[in-house]
Design a protein around this motif. Sequence first.
Motif, PDB file in Angstrom:
ATOM      1  N   ALA A  40      73.250  12.529 118.460  1.00 28.31           N
ATOM      2  CA  ALA A  40      72.612  11.210 118.551  1.00 28.31           C
ATOM      3  C   ALA A  40      72.408  10.581 117.177  1.00 28.31           C
ATOM      4  CB  ALA A  40      71.262  11.326 119.267  1.00 28.31           C
ATOM      5  N   PHE A  41      72.769  11.301 116.119  1.00 27.98           N
ATOM      6  CA  PHE A  41      72.580  10.793 114.755  1.00 27.98           C
ATOM      7  C   PHE A  41      73.585   9.698 114.446  1.00 27.98           C
ATOM      8  CE2 PHE A  41      74.012  11.080 110.273  1.00 27.98           C
ATOM      9  CZ  PHE A  41      72.840  10.710 109.635  1.00 27.98           C
ATOM     10  N   ARG A  42      73.103   8.647 113.818  1.00 31.13           N
ATOM     11  CA  ARG A  42      73.984   7.602 113.315  1.00 31.13           C
ATOM     12  C   ARG A  42      73.538   7.244 111.904  1.00 31.13           C
ATOM     13  NH1 ARG A  42      75.880   1.846 116.150  1.00 31.13           N
ATOM     14  NH2 ARG A  42      77.469   1.373 114.578  1.00 31.13           N
ATOM     15  N   PHE A  43      74.353   7.579 110.935  1.00 33.69           N
ATOM     16  CA  PHE A  43      74.047   7.311 109.536  1.00 33.69           C
ATOM     17  C   PHE A  43      73.918   5.804 109.323  1.00 33.69           C
ATOM     18  CE2 PHE A  43      75.200   6.273 105.203  1.00 33.69           C
ATOM     19  CZ  PHE A  43      74.663   7.291 104.430  1.00 33.69           C
ATOM     20  N   HIS A  44      72.797   5.377 108.749  1.00 31.33           N
ATOM     21  CA  HIS A  44      72.629   3.956 108.435  1.00 31.33           C
ATOM     22  C   HIS A  44      71.623   3.794 107.295  1.00 31.33           C
ATOM     23  CE1 HIS A  44      69.414   4.782 111.370  1.00 31.33           C
ATOM     24  NE2 HIS A  44      68.738   3.807 110.782  1.00 31.33           N
ATOM     25  N   MET A  45      71.864   2.771 106.489  1.00 32.16           N
ATOM     26  CA  MET A  45      70.987   2.421 105.378  1.00 32.16           C
ATOM     27  C   MET A  45      70.445   1.028 105.660  1.00 32.16           C
ATOM     28  SD  MET A  45      73.261   4.013 102.230  1.00 32.16           S
ATOM     29  CE  MET A  45      71.833   4.506 101.245  1.00 32.16           C
ATOM     30  N   THR A  46      69.202   0.976 106.102  1.00 30.44           N
ATOM     31  CA  THR A  46      68.622  -0.248 106.639  1.00 30.44           C
ATOM     32  C   THR A  46      68.412  -1.303 105.559  1.00 30.44           C
ATOM     33  OG1 THR A  46      67.507   1.095 108.308  1.00 30.44           O
ATOM     34  CG2 THR A  46      66.695  -1.150 107.988  1.00 30.44           C
ATOM     35  N   LEU A  47      68.760  -2.546 105.898  1.00 35.33           N
ATOM     36  CA  LEU A  47      68.631  -3.674 104.969  1.00 35.33           C
ATOM     37  C   LEU A  47      67.643  -4.732 105.432  1.00 35.33           C
ATOM     38  CD1 LEU A  47      72.427  -4.142 104.144  1.00 35.33           C
ATOM     39  CD2 LEU A  47      70.706  -3.042 102.702  1.00 35.33           C
ATOM     40  N   THR A  48      67.300  -4.742 106.723  1.00 36.91           N
ATOM     41  CA  THR A  48      66.325  -5.711 107.249  1.00 36.91           C
ATOM     42  C   THR A  48      65.459  -5.035 108.297  1.00 36.91           C
ATOM     43  OG1 THR A  48      67.526  -6.525 109.202  1.00 36.91           O
ATOM     44  CG2 THR A  48      68.112  -7.512 107.059  1.00 36.91           C
ATOM     45  N   GLY A  49      64.357  -5.705 108.619  1.00 41.49           N
ATOM     46  CA  GLY A  49      63.601  -5.331 109.787  1.00 41.49           C
ATOM     47  C   GLY A  49      64.213  -5.978 111.019  1.00 41.49           C
ATOM     48  N   ALA A  50      63.507  -5.902 112.141  1.00 44.91           N
ATOM     49  CA  ALA A  50      63.987  -6.530 113.368  1.00 44.91           C
ATOM     50  C   ALA A  50      64.057  -8.043 113.180  1.00 44.91           C
ATOM     51  CB  ALA A  50      63.073  -6.175 114.530  1.00 44.91           C
ATOM     52  N   LEU A  51      65.199  -8.615 113.506  1.00 46.07           N
ATOM     53  CA  LEU A  51      65.434 -10.045 113.302  1.00 46.07           C
ATOM     54  C   LEU A  51      65.404 -10.788 114.631  1.00 46.07           C
ATOM     55  CD1 LEU A  51      68.517  -9.735 110.918  1.00 46.07           C
ATOM     56  CD2 LEU A  51      66.159 -10.211 110.236  1.00 46.07           C
ATOM     57  N   PRO A  52      64.973 -12.059 114.611  1.00 49.22           N
ATOM     58  CA  PRO A  52      65.152 -12.889 115.803  1.00 49.22           C
ATOM     59  C   PRO A  52      66.635 -12.960 116.161  1.00 49.22           C
ATOM     60  CG  PRO A  52      63.739 -13.981 114.189  1.00 49.22           C
ATOM     61  CD  PRO A  52      64.329 -12.783 113.506  1.00 49.22           C
ATOM     62  N   GLN A  53      66.919 -13.102 117.441  1.00 51.90           N
ATOM     63  CA  GLN A  53      68.300 -13.067 117.906  1.00 51.90           C
ATOM     64  C   GLN A  53      69.198 -14.055 117.163  1.00 51.90           C
ATOM     65  OE1 GLN A  53      69.447 -10.838 120.286  1.00 51.90           O
ATOM     66  NE2 GLN A  53      71.489 -11.546 119.737  1.00 51.90           N
ATOM     67  N   ASP A  54      68.674 -15.247 116.883  1.00 53.32           N
ATOM     68  CA  ASP A  54      69.519 -16.270 116.266  1.00 53.32           C
ATOM     69  C   ASP A  54      69.787 -16.022 114.784  1.00 53.32           C
ATOM     70  OD1 ASP A  54      66.796 -16.790 115.718  1.00 53.32           O
ATOM     71  OD2 ASP A  54      67.222 -18.894 115.294  1.00 53.32           O
ATOM     72  N   LEU A  55      69.094 -15.064 114.193  1.00 56.38           N
ATOM     73  CA  LEU A  55      69.315 -14.766 112.770  1.00 56.38           C
ATOM     74  C   LEU A  55      70.217 -13.563 112.541  1.00 56.38           C
ATOM     75  CD1 LEU A  55      65.826 -15.326 111.061  1.00 56.38           C
ATOM     76  CD2 LEU A  55      67.801 -16.859 111.127  1.00 56.38           C
ATOM     77  N   ILE A  56      70.451 -12.764 113.571  1.00 53.34           N
ATOM     78  CA  ILE A  56      71.188 -11.516 113.373  1.00 53.34           C
ATOM     79  C   ILE A  56      72.573 -11.780 112.785  1.00 53.34           C
ATOM     80  CG2 ILE A  56      72.204  -9.517 114.508  1.00 53.34           C
ATOM     81  CD1 ILE A  56      69.921  -9.665 116.561  1.00 53.34           C
TER      82      ILE A  56
END
Length: 233
Positions: free
Chosen positions: A171-187
């Motif tokens: 279930a691991f997925r390597f990721h380096m997060t750059l933002t928090g949760a965004l509104p749908q229109d900003l993703i």
Amino acid sequence: MTATPPRYAIYFAPSADSALWRFGSGALGYDAITGGDLPHAVPPGCEGLDWAALTAEPRRYGFHATLKAPFELSDGRSEGALRAFARNYVAGRAPVELAGLAVNALGHFVALTPAEPSEALQHFAFDVVQAFEPFRAPLSEADLARRLQSPLTPAHRAYLEAFGYPYVGDAFRFHMTLTGALPQDLISPVKTALSSAHAQAVPPGEVVLDRIAIFKQADRASRFTLLDSLPFG
């Protein structure tokens, strides 16, 4: 208010002199080495957004990829013992090479993820989880309840019970997060802007996981800071 014990995490964090570290830390506006704020490197096209707010959640953790999620130390284990174990762990380890990183949307947040799947990375990440498990205290009832708020498959639930975190092993997925949760229109626009900024800031090509890092959070109100960066070999 009762003081909370420190937490530790085993991360991949690139070397402090790398373009990748500068890019990620600038995007978050935080340097986990010094524990201080940085001027936000707002990607072109996003100047009108409240970038500090959009990156507030990942800024607490510093720029990283999680290998073993934050944990309190188990009874009888000390910070010194954790650091000594980590030094021994990296001594004979070979780097893991990735075919580069790409900016992608993972649900509602944006992160750097491997450009191609890597079986070696999956094996390495799960090895870290298992190797450092003796240092992890069991989850508190509050932490367990927080984890269970997310919908978990039976496999995720089994991982949570075994390792204190549901997204390990297959279930691991390597990721380096750059933002928090965004509104749908900003993703989409934020992903596009960060992808362009990443391409300009970080040379293309292979990314080498050549170290692990121990990050420490003094208490639950604090940000994580870098305790040790330990190159392999």
